[in-house]
Design a protein around this motif. Structure first.
Motif, PDB file in Angstrom:
ATOM      1  N   LEU A 177      43.444   1.669  19.632  1.00 41.41           N
ATOM      2  CA  LEU A 177      43.078   0.299  19.954  1.00 41.41           C
ATOM      3  C   LEU A 177      44.286  -0.625  19.814  1.00 41.41           C
ATOM      4  N   PRO A 178      44.593  -1.441  20.823  1.00 40.42           N
ATOM      5  CA  PRO A 178      45.695  -2.397  20.692  1.00 40.42           C
ATOM      6  C   PRO A 178      45.377  -3.442  19.638  1.00 40.42           C
ATOM      7  N   ARG A 179      46.382  -4.161  19.212  1.00 36.79           N
ATOM      8  CA  ARG A 179      46.212  -5.194  18.202  1.00 36.79           C
ATOM      9  C   ARG A 179      46.545  -6.554  18.797  1.00 36.79           C
ATOM     10  N   THR A 180      45.871  -7.575  18.311  1.00 31.92           N
ATOM     11  CA  THR A 180      46.173  -8.925  18.768  1.00 31.92           C
ATOM     12  C   THR A 180      47.497  -9.400  18.170  1.00 31.92           C
ATOM     13  N   THR A 181      48.133 -10.309  18.896  1.00 34.04           N
ATOM     14  CA  THR A 181      49.322 -11.004  18.394  1.00 34.04           C
ATOM     15  C   THR A 181      48.842 -12.333  17.822  1.00 34.04           C
ATOM     16  N   VAL A 182      48.808 -12.434  16.507  1.00 35.75           N
ATOM     17  CA  VAL A 182      48.141 -13.556  15.841  1.00 35.75           C
ATOM     18  C   VAL A 182      49.114 -14.718  15.619  1.00 35.75           C
TER      19      VAL A 182
ATOM     20  N   PRO B 223      42.326  -8.658  31.433  1.00 31.87           N
ATOM     21  CA  PRO B 223      43.612  -8.025  31.744  1.00 31.87           C
ATOM     22  C   PRO B 223      44.784  -8.997  31.661  1.00 31.87           C
ATOM     23  N   ARG B 224      44.545 -10.273  31.928  1.00 33.63           N
ATOM     24  CA  ARG B 224      45.618 -11.264  31.779  1.00 33.63           C
ATOM     25  C   ARG B 224      45.936 -11.485  30.302  1.00 33.63           C
ATOM     26  N   TRP B 225      44.915 -11.450  29.484  1.00 35.37           N
ATOM     27  CA  TRP B 225      45.141 -11.529  28.033  1.00 35.37           C
ATOM     28  C   TRP B 225      46.012 -10.362  27.573  1.00 35.37           C
ATOM     29  N   ALA B 226      45.710  -9.172  28.071  1.00 36.47           N
ATOM     30  CA  ALA B 226      46.530  -7.998  27.740  1.00 36.47           C
ATOM     31  C   ALA B 226      47.950  -8.163  28.264  1.00 36.47           C
ATOM     32  N   GLN B 227      48.093  -8.674  29.485  1.00 38.63           N
ATOM     33  CA  GLN B 227      49.417  -8.883  30.076  1.00 38.63           C
ATOM     34  C   GLN B 227      50.257  -9.834  29.229  1.00 38.63           C
ATOM     35  N   CYS B 228      49.600 -10.799  28.569  1.00 38.75           N
ATOM     36  CA  CYS B 228      50.301 -11.771  27.717  1.00 38.75           C
ATOM     37  C   CYS B 228      50.574 -11.228  26.313  1.00 38.75           C
ATOM     38  N   GLY B 229      50.096 -10.022  25.995  1.00 34.89           N
ATOM     39  CA  GLY B 229      50.319  -9.447  24.677  1.00 34.89           C
ATOM     40  C   GLY B 229      49.201  -9.708  23.692  1.00 34.89           C
ATOM     41  N   TYR B 230      47.998  -9.976  24.168  1.00 36.47           N
ATOM     42  CA  TYR B 230      46.821 -10.212  23.333  1.00 36.47           C
ATOM     43  C   TYR B 230      47.025 -11.363  22.328  1.00 36.47           C
ATOM     44  N   PRO B 231      47.477 -12.539  22.768  1.00 32.21           N
ATOM     45  CA  PRO B 231      47.650 -13.643  21.813  1.00 32.21           C
ATOM     46  C   PRO B 231      46.311 -14.147  21.280  1.00 32.21           C
ATOM     47  N   GLU B 232      46.244 -14.328  19.974  1.00 30.10           N
ATOM     48  CA  GLU B 232      45.042 -14.826  19.303  1.00 30.10           C
ATOM     49  C   GLU B 232      45.445 -15.959  18.371  1.00 30.10           C
ATOM     50  N   VAL B 233      44.767 -17.081  18.491  1.00 23.08           N
ATOM     51  CA  VAL B 233      45.036 -18.245  17.649  1.00 23.08           C
ATOM     52  C   VAL B 233      44.007 -18.289  16.527  1.00 23.08           C
ATOM     53  N   GLN B 234      44.484 -18.330  15.298  1.00 21.71           N
ATOM     54  CA  GLN B 234      43.616 -18.456  14.132  1.00 21.71           C
ATOM     55  C   GLN B 234      43.875 -19.792  13.455  1.00 21.71           C
ATOM     56  N   LEU B 235      42.797 -20.454  13.058  1.00 22.23           N
ATOM     57  CA  LEU B 235      42.857 -21.791  12.467  1.00 22.23           C
ATOM     58  C   LEU B 235      42.160 -21.783  11.112  1.00 22.23           C
ATOM     59  N   PRO B 236      42.743 -22.410  10.078  1.00 21.27           N
ATOM     60  CA  PRO B 236      41.971 -22.604   8.847  1.00 21.27           C
ATOM     61  C   PRO B 236      40.699 -23.398   9.152  1.00 21.27           C
ATOM     62  N   GLU B 237      39.643 -23.109   8.433  1.00 17.87           N
ATOM     63  CA  GLU B 237      38.346 -23.699   8.772  1.00 17.87           C
ATOM     64  C   GLU B 237      38.361 -25.220   8.700  1.00 17.87           C
ATOM     65  N   THR B 238      38.946 -25.778   7.659  1.00 14.46           N
ATOM     66  CA  THR B 238      38.961 -27.244   7.543  1.00 14.46           C
ATOM     67  C   THR B 238      39.854 -27.869   8.610  1.00 14.46           C
TER      68      THR B 238
ATOM     69  N   PRO C 187      49.024 -18.157  29.613  1.00 17.26           N
ATOM     70  CA  PRO C 187      48.037 -18.206  30.707  1.00 17.26           C
ATOM     71  C   PRO C 187      46.654 -17.741  30.278  1.00 17.26           C
ATOM     72  N   ALA C 188      46.595 -16.848  29.272  1.00 13.32           N
ATOM     73  CA  ALA C 188      45.315 -16.383  28.733  1.00 13.32           C
ATOM     74  C   ALA C 188      45.486 -16.139  27.244  1.00 13.32           C
ATOM     75  N   PHE C 189      44.569 -16.664  26.445  1.00 10.22           N
ATOM     76  CA  PHE C 189      44.641 -16.458  25.000  1.00 10.22           C
ATOM     77  C   PHE C 189      43.250 -16.598  24.401  1.00 10.22           C
ATOM     78  N   MET C 190      43.112 -16.111  23.175  1.00 13.59           N
ATOM     79  CA  MET C 190      41.858 -16.188  22.433  1.00 13.59           C
ATOM     80  C   MET C 190      42.000 -17.181  21.280  1.00 13.59           C
ATOM     81  N   ILE C 191      40.919 -17.906  21.011  1.00 15.73           N
ATOM     82  CA  ILE C 191      40.815 -18.723  19.801  1.00 15.73           C
ATOM     83  C   ILE C 191      39.698 -18.141  18.953  1.00 15.73           C
ATOM     84  N   GLU C 192      40.004 -17.828  17.720  1.00 14.45           N
ATOM     85  CA  GLU C 192      38.977 -17.360  16.791  1.00 14.45           C
ATOM     86  C   GLU C 192      38.340 -18.574  16.124  1.00 14.45           C
ATOM     87  N   VAL C 193      37.050 -18.745  16.313  1.00 19.09           N
ATOM     88  CA  VAL C 193      36.335 -19.884  15.723  1.00 19.09           C
ATOM     89  C   VAL C 193      35.909 -19.481  14.309  1.00 19.09           C
ATOM     90  N   PRO C 194      36.381 -20.178  13.283  1.00 20.11           N
ATOM     91  CA  PRO C 194      36.139 -19.706  11.917  1.00 20.11           C
ATOM     92  C   PRO C 194      34.728 -19.951  11.411  1.00 20.11           C
TER      93      PRO C 194
END
Length: 330
Positions: free
Chosen positions: A250-255, A84-99, A122-129
């Motif tokens: 379904l909500p969308r992440t803020t990438v 719920p904190r992730w949602a409160q922050c707007g669903y931030p998601e960090v994407q990184l190039p693999e290298t 305060p809450a965010f997701m990291i996508e591991v490539p």
């Protein structure tokens, strides 16, 4: 390592985060969602009946049962606090190039840089490539896909849950920044009581150390606006009226896309370290990336943080110096 009682796909986490946030927002002030762990869980567990329709009443009971199931294990409790904190922050998601992600995993963080580590949210997701890290399971390696990162609103304590393609996950809670980067992790930090306990292997301990390093270095990288591509503005999706029963679209992440692909490829070194073929990432031919505070300005009285990417010693293209940024004086 433990097995989570729910399917940790991104769409599932998005929907669950949305529903948990709506449930919390209906039971407590929005500003308190980011502040109080126990109050948040208590609010989510509260059963509110009767509902205006039979469908809504059934949905309320189903959600209450889902919350109780998550509350039975530590990783589930972190999900109840973090999603719920992730949602409160707007669903931030960090994407990184693999290298670039591999380069961050091969980057050390000296003690004098640790005070500058700040969570972007305060809450965010990291996508591991692309299966860069994986956990051992009885059915073979299970790639780590998403890492939910939490930072205390006040204080310097961190928590994270790393979800994989299977039910296996790793989590840590209440650790300081420096404790995200230990050379070895005691098993009790990773496999405390759970309804689905699983063995923690040396492989998993190495992965946990690298996850901490990925979190810290991602936060440092995001301190430089030049390394972050901000999400485009998009029209907000209408929310679902309260009490209407089933879920809205379904909500969308803020990438946020951080870093660029680099010419050096450290993925083989990461795999060798995780598998135990190498005892350290600082092998003879690999110069580990690092952060350092560089003096500048009048009388060299000011300091700015610069990032030196990892490089293979002797490579004609190395080292590569990332544009320095100023993060503070003195």
């Amino acid at each position: 390592m433990i097995a989570t009682p729910f399917a940790p796909t991104k769409s599932y986490l998005l929907n669950l985060a949305h529903e948990l946030w709506r449930r919390a927002a209906d039971r407590m002030p929005l500003e308190n969602i980011l502040k109080y762990d126990e109050a948040l869980i208590d609010a989510l567990r509260t059963l509110k009946l009767p509902q205006p329709t039979e469908e809504a009443s059934v949905y309320e009971v189903e959600m209450a049962l889902s919350v109780e199931a998550l509350n039975t294990c530590f990783d589930g409790q972190l999900a109840l606090i973090g999603l719920p904190r992730w949602a409160q922050c707007g669903y931030p998601e960090v994407q990184l190039p693999e290298t670039y992600a591999a380069a961050l995993l091969a980057t050390v963080v000296p003690d004098d840089v640790l005070p500058w580590v700040r969570a972007p949210f305060p809450a965010f997701m990291i996508e591991v490539p692309n299966a860069l890290l994986s956990l051992d399971t009885e059915h073979g390696p299970s790639p780590v896909r998403l890492v939910m990162v939490l930072r205390e609103p006040e204080g310097e304590r961190w928590a994270y849950v790393a979800w994989t393609a299977s039910s296996a996950c790793l989590w840590r809670f209440g650790v300081k920044t420096a404790e995200l980067l230990p050379p070895a992790l005691p098993g009790c930090d990773l496999s405390e009581a759970s309804i689905f306990p699983m063995a923690v292997t040396e492989h998993d301990e190495r992965v946990a150390s690298l996850l901490g390093r990925l979190i810290v270095n991602t936060c440092l990288a995001m301190s430089d606006p030049e390394r972050v591509r901000q999400p485009k503005q998009r029209p907000a999706r209408p929310g679902r009226p309260r009490g209407s029963g089933r879920s809205s679209p379904l909500p969308r992440t803020t990438v946020f896309r951080v870093g660029n692909p680099i010419s050096q490829d450290f993925r083989p070194a990461i795999r060798d370290y995780v598998s135990g073929k190498k005892r350290t990432l600082s092998v003879q031919s690999l110069v580990a990336g690092h952060w350092k505070m560089q003096a500048h300005g009048p009388g060299y009285s000011l300091r700015k943080l610069i990032y030196v990417e990892p490089y293979w010693r002797g490579d004609s293209e190395a080292p590569v110096l990332v544009r320095p940024i100023k993060v503070g004086d003195g």
